[in-house]
Design a protein around this motif. Structure first.
Motif, PDB file in Angstrom:
ATOM      1  N   GLU A  47      90.671  14.335  42.109  1.00  0.00           N
ATOM      2  CA  GLU A  47      89.830  14.720  43.239  1.00  0.00           C
ATOM      3  C   GLU A  47      90.198  16.095  43.787  1.00  0.00           C
ATOM      4  O   GLU A  47      89.328  16.847  44.251  1.00  0.00           O
ATOM      5  CB  GLU A  47      89.920  13.672  44.343  1.00  0.00           C
ATOM      6  CG  GLU A  47      89.017  13.942  45.542  1.00  0.00           C
ATOM      7  CD  GLU A  47      87.547  14.119  45.168  1.00  0.00           C
ATOM      8  OE1 GLU A  47      86.871  14.914  45.847  1.00  0.00           O
ATOM      9  OE2 GLU A  47      87.082  13.487  44.193  1.00  0.00           O
ATOM     10  N   LYS A  48      91.494  16.465  43.737  1.00  0.00           N
ATOM     11  CA  LYS A  48      91.900  17.784  44.217  1.00  0.00           C
ATOM     12  C   LYS A  48      91.234  18.886  43.394  1.00  0.00           C
ATOM     13  O   LYS A  48      90.834  19.924  43.927  1.00  0.00           O
ATOM     14  CB  LYS A  48      93.420  17.922  44.176  1.00  0.00           C
ATOM     15  CG  LYS A  48      94.146  17.153  45.270  1.00  0.00           C
ATOM     16  CD  LYS A  48      95.625  17.478  45.252  1.00  0.00           C
ATOM     17  CE  LYS A  48      96.351  16.774  46.397  1.00  0.00           C
ATOM     18  NZ  LYS A  48      97.806  17.097  46.396  1.00  0.00           N
TER      19      LYS A  48
ATOM     20  N   GLN B 180      87.654  19.141  44.534  1.00  0.00           N
ATOM     21  CA  GLN B 180      87.564  19.848  45.811  1.00  0.00           C
ATOM     22  C   GLN B 180      87.579  21.358  45.574  1.00  0.00           C
ATOM     23  O   GLN B 180      86.835  22.118  46.209  1.00  0.00           O
ATOM     24  CB  GLN B 180      88.712  19.432  46.726  1.00  0.00           C
ATOM     25  CG  GLN B 180      88.584  18.017  47.276  1.00  0.00           C
ATOM     26  CD  GLN B 180      89.795  17.615  48.118  1.00  0.00           C
ATOM     27  OE1 GLN B 180      90.700  18.418  48.343  1.00  0.00           O
ATOM     28  NE2 GLN B 180      89.810  16.373  48.577  1.00  0.00           N
TER      29      GLN B 180
END
Length: 263
Positions: A193-194, A197
């Motif tokens: 998910e990082k 982002q």
């Protein structure tokens, strides 16, 4: 004083000695300078010309239409494809149904690099997708085009040297003059998910982003192919089928790297 550039392309109806000389002489009499000239097909010739007024262009067009040995096929302010055609002696192939899709074969890498470099030189947001089978030259062409455009390139995800999945950038890397490169397969199959982002942050930066394997990229994201301004297809041969059938799990290294996409 105006400095007008125009693109003239004509089909040779009857080739005879001195035909090009006649056209060159005509341009000279009208005080129109030839910037570049080249054949763009077996029986077509393209010229990029420059003059001071539209009146000269109108006079040229009216005279050319009276010449029986040629038929004008294009007469307009030059588009990017026109400039590249007269520079390389061939036209970029464009999809008849999807006008934002441009097709190249591996023996046209010079034309492809020149085309992408011209796109990279343009300011502002631009999202470009590039399709192609493994080892056809996608990543190398992107890097070469970045060099030609005098731009810095940044791999957000890639398998060029080793698998790269970035989750953050340092402050100066957000420069709008940079070219951001995303491997759609690596990002959608291996990233956390990082990383996503970061991808979303980069998408908001008014800079050029180029996504390898855009079809895989859009399958698992909120983005669609409609978000892409350009789609580039690169093939080993003009009739090669671009397929992602072999991307499934059997093609992965034990450490999670995609062996067939290790360019």
């Amino acid at each position: 004083m105006a400095n007008i550039e125009w693109y003239l392309e004509y089909q040779i109806q009857k080739n005879r000695p001195g035909l090009l000389g006649d056209i060159s002489s005509l341009l000279g009499m009208l005080s129109i300078n030839i910037v570049t000239i080249n054949g763009v097909d077996d029986q077509r010739r393209g010229l990029l010309v420059r003059c001071d007024s539209h009146e000269q262009i109108e006079r040229l067009e009216s005279i050319l239409k009276t010449m029986d040995n040629i038929a004008i096929t294009k007469f307009r302010p030059p588009k990017l494809r026109d400039r590249l055609a007269v520079r390389h002696g061939r036209y970029i192939q464009r999809d008849a149904d999807d006008r934002k899709t441009f097709r190249f074969a591996r023996d046209e890498l010079g034309l492809l690099v020149d085309f992408m470099a011209e796109l990279f030189k343009q300011d502002g947001h631009k999202l470009i997708g590039i399709r192609g089978m493994p080892r056809v030259g996608k990543t190398e062409s992107i890097v070469a085009a970045s060099v030609c455009a005098n731009k810095r390139w940044l791999f957000v995800s890639s398998t060029l040297l080793k698998q790269t999945i970035r989750s953050q950038l340092i402050e100066e890397e957000y420069n709008t003059d940079n070219i951001f490169i995303i491997d759609g397969i690596v990002s959608t199959r291996r990233a956390n998910e990082k990383h996503w982002q970061l991808v979303r942050e980069i998408m908001r930066v008014p800079a050029t982003k180029i996504v390898e394997h855009p079809d895989i990229f859009v399958q698992n994201t909120e983005y669609t192919l409609d978000d892409f301004e350009y789609i580039i297809e690169l093939r080993n041969e003009p009739d090669e089928e671009i397929t992602y059938d072999k991307v499934e799990g059997s093609q992965m290294f034990p450490d999670g790297g995609f062996s067939m996409f290790d360019f």
